[in-house]
Design an enzyme around this catalytic site. Structure first.
Site, mmCIF file in Angstrom:
data_model
loop_
_atom_site.group_PDB
_atom_site.id
_atom_site.type_symbol
_atom_site.label_atom_id
_atom_site.label_comp_id
_atom_site.label_asym_id
_atom_site.label_seq_id
_atom_site.Cartn_x
_atom_site.Cartn_y
_atom_site.Cartn_z
ATOM 1 N N LEU B 231 0.816 -1.212 0.000
ATOM 2 C CA LEU B 231 0.000 0.000 0.000
ATOM 3 C C LEU B 231 0.852 1.266 0.000
ATOM 4 O O LEU B 231 1.692 1.443 0.885
ATOM 5 C CB LEU B 231 -0.908 -0.017 1.241
ATOM 6 C CG LEU B 231 -1.881 1.170 1.354
ATOM 7 C CD1 LEU B 231 -2.921 1.118 0.258
ATOM 8 C CD2 LEU B 231 -2.535 1.167 2.723
ATOM 9 N N ASP B 232 0.605 2.140 -0.962
ATOM 10 C CA ASP B 232 1.248 3.460 -1.036
ATOM 11 C C ASP B 232 2.771 3.378 -1.163
ATOM 12 O O ASP B 232 3.475 4.353 -0.897
ATOM 13 C CB ASP B 232 0.892 4.322 0.192
ATOM 14 C CG ASP B 232 -0.606 4.588 0.291
ATOM 15 O OD1 ASP B 232 -1.287 4.522 -0.750
ATOM 16 O OD2 ASP B 232 -1.084 4.867 1.400
ATOM 17 N N GLN B 233 3.291 2.228 -1.560
ATOM 18 C CA GLN B 233 4.742 2.051 -1.642
ATOM 19 C C GLN B 233 5.248 1.943 -3.079
ATOM 20 O O GLN B 233 6.442 1.780 -3.298
ATOM 21 C CB GLN B 233 5.171 0.779 -0.887
ATOM 22 C CG GLN B 233 4.780 0.763 0.572
ATOM 23 C CD GLN B 233 5.477 1.818 1.385
ATOM 24 O OE1 GLN B 233 6.638 2.096 1.167
ATOM 25 N NE2 GLN B 233 4.768 2.450 2.298
#
Lengths: 288, 288, 288, 288
Positions: B231-233
């Site tokens: 996530l969000d990486q």
């Protein structure tokens, strides 16, 4: 391998097929490893073409002169190129002209001392004597060349030319508040950088911060450009802006503007030093 | 000559001398006029090399398939290149996923209708039914795929995959507030663009404007990135920021942030559509 | 307490001691809770003074008319103030004038539909018929008032005035490409907002993106200003800029500029609607 | 009337009606002409209220001590205010702590020498001896306090406290690369300003430019904040950002970042010196 073991090839010619292939093949065949390549065409059909190549020099199979002759014969003459190669090991020599405001000049000297600007500085010239101590504190030569009225200009410019001799590859006007004559400018074509304290073409001429204040703009700017015979009309190299508001007085604009001027001029000079700028008529191509 | 008579060649391989020369010579010999060339090397000695060429196609001496076979044999195999050619005439197909906030999705639809985004849009998918009327007003298909609890995710994702079939080349999460499963993401590797409403890596996860408000930052941001299993990486494509002050409440941050999100996402999607992005591990090369 | 239970008091007068004390004491004594207070003085000794107060109205001990009479007697007359109070519950009425470019007008309509602009929109006027469908899609009235040559101006303006009647509190020129007559402008003093597609005062007049391209600037801008009888010379409300480079063609400048124009105009209109702008000669005070 | 004939009153208390009226009426009655007034409320119903007033002092009817007593009795005690008055004539005394990177410290010294920072500088402290010559060139005292391992911290901090004595009103960590102990920090509550070379809260801790490079961000930043016992977690004063691209190596990020750090730190220090900052829990109110 030294940090300076690289060179830059700048090319300008009419756009036509095969230029990139010819130039890169030539460098490849002579052992140059290309590390940066930028190109720009004003129009693929009949436009002008510009290219900058940065390449490593340790494995070149030819010396400088031989390489340049070979390039001329094998590539440049075929495409009718205007071109030159600069070598990172040859530090360009930058003279600084300044009047009473010290911020732009000191920003350059300070970056130079930190090793951020790969130049030699033969001297600083000023129509005031005010910055002598600051400049000499950097171990640099300072020359005071007064010019208190327009009638002194010819004489003052001659004296500056005498001092400069052939020691300077380019000049920086770091808030130099005298207008150079066309004859002087012609000695350094596309080799005088000026910082103007507005976002040109707005507010040409004197006291642009006052002009900006009186017009009530919400943004101020600074512009670095090459000097031509037409005041504030030369090719723009770099610009930047900052927000202001109704609560900012003229002195606030000047304070905020100083920070812009320092940044914009420093970027423009760095690009010039690294041969990243090509002048095309009254515009610049900047391969940053 | 049509506006779409051009193509783009993207290359990735180990850096080594001669790549640029080989690729440009090949295109030159087959009648392609190169109009843009960008390259990047992570390290000239043993690094990874990336290049994007844009070239005109009307005078090519070969058809698509023959050109690609010839390039593979003459150039790509020699340098062990990972490469592909995309043709401007082939509009990529973009599906949009959105939840209840409409600004990011509508920004894309509105640019698409103006002709600013050269894509086809097979459908818009949403876990809410709220935007049906707005989307259908653009003449587009809207599918409501509810997903009110995590346990519904598998079923909802299967339904979305069924709807999408092979109609979409890439997906845009325009404020889609459900976390996609790794299995779903794996169907579109480096082909799902998300807009996150913070300057990543600050404020991952839920409600970043509240997080930003509580931390008391003086700058907010938005980030467009490719979606990966983490996530969000994923690899960041584009970011931008805006100033805020103590007088801005959370709702002001949201309002200012919406404008950032719209701009950042629109730029990222345009670059993706024009094949300007190369993913390199967890980073992107953006030849804008 | 409703979201609209607040009002704004704007004051302009000669600077002199005691103004802030008098105004805030008056409001306090009548039950108004001040939530925002901004003030500006051009010079504490003999300058002009400006103040904006935002205050909550539910606990006021007087009705609108009585409050205003009391303020006039107790405070305004004593300091010879030019002042007015606007109530958030009274939504200002905004008419939009547009030509063929739709981006600026649609940005406003879209924000209005989302509830981001607290206005009513009596109608959209255009010298083209091109945007009829888009405007009517928002449920708004669209009037086509052709004006194909300067000689038609008087007649076209009369027709617009007839349509507007007293339905509009202010006008927005959202890329309206006809020059309004001084007589027309005089009907809406400091109540016509224009978006100009350059950073004024650079590039006044026609086709500023072409002018910017030809000058070779490295920054483009947009300016929202009040319209006066002098073309592009009115008080500037808001400006913003974006970086461009040598590789940007005129159409790229137009594309990048559209995003600037939308943002700058939207901010200016919001400030006008929230009574955050005071015109002071040819400048604006913006209490944002 | 001297340039320093003004003072600033900072107020913090529970929000409640009548504060502005009471404070401005008091100043008016004692002959102070208010030239700036900023206020902020976290919530008009039960929130915290903050106000900064700048006023001219030549016509005050009372001396400093008498004025402050009168204010305390007439206004402050009534509203349970936390307040203080600072006088522009009293220049705050700023000590600078620095390690090996000189850019941030020199930016402050250079602005101080130009008269842009209205402070006195009792000394510069460093855990390196490297900057001695540069600092002494400004006519300032330089103290080398080595701290080569964590076990030396207690002793080094004690030596710094001995040197500082009561000579410094606040400290600036201008790239000081040692972590101060909570005990040391407690000696200067909300009076130590640090410049961190990232946009916090992203990239806390060591080598943020390397962290930023490895994450592949498209924007870097710098943050000035007050130091608390928690590393990089104190109230943020100011931040700014700059664009970077895939072609920027870590050293480019450092170079671009240095310019950000200099600007951000200089703004934060100026605001602190002009008493424009109020700390509210872990946030700041900045009345700039």
């Amino acid at each position: 391998m030294g940090a300076n073991s690289f060179a830059r090839l700048l090319i300008r010619c009419a756009d036509q097929p095969g230029i990139v292939a010819a130039a890169t093949t030539f460098l490849f065949q002579h052992g140059a490893n290309i590390t940066e390549l930028d190109q720009h065409s004003t129009d693929p059909s009949g436009g002008r073409f510009f290219m900058r190549l940065e390449f490593q020099t340790p494995k070149l199979d030819l010396g400088r002169r031989a390489l340049e002759q070979a390039f001329d014969q094998a590539v440049a003459s075929r495409f009718a190129m205007d071109w030159h190669i600069s070598y990172a090991a040859d530090r360009p020599r930058m003279a600084v002209l300044v009047s009473a405001h010290d911020h732009a000049a000191l920003e350059l000297l300070w970056r130079w001392r930190r090793g951020e600007l790969a130049v030699d500085i033969p001297c600083v010239l000023s129509n005031h004597d005010k910055l002598r101590e600051a400049v000499e504190g950097f171990g640099l030569r300072f020359h005071h060349v007064p010019q208190d009225s327009p009638v002194q200009r010819e004489q003052a410019e001659q004296r500056m030319l005498d001092i400069l001799g052939d020691q300077a590859d380019f000049l920086v006007l770091a808030r130099y508040m005298r207008i150079l004559s066309p004859a002087f400018v012609a000695r350094y074509p596309s080799r005088i950088i000026n910082i103007h304290h507005s976002f040109l073409p707005a507010f040409v001429g004197a006291d642009p911060y006052r002009q900006a204040y009186e017009r009530g703009v919400k943004i101020i700017g600074a512009t670095a450009h090459y000097v031509t015979a037409d005041l504030d009309q030369g090719p723009i190299i770099e610009q930047d802006t900052a927000r202001v508001s109704h609560s900012d007085e003229i002195d606030d604009l000047r304070r905020l503007g100083r920070d812009l001027e320092r940044q914009v001029l420093a970027r423009a000079v760095r690009w010039h030093v690294e041969d990243r700028i090509i002048v095309d008529g009254n515009k610049t191509i900047v391969f940053d």
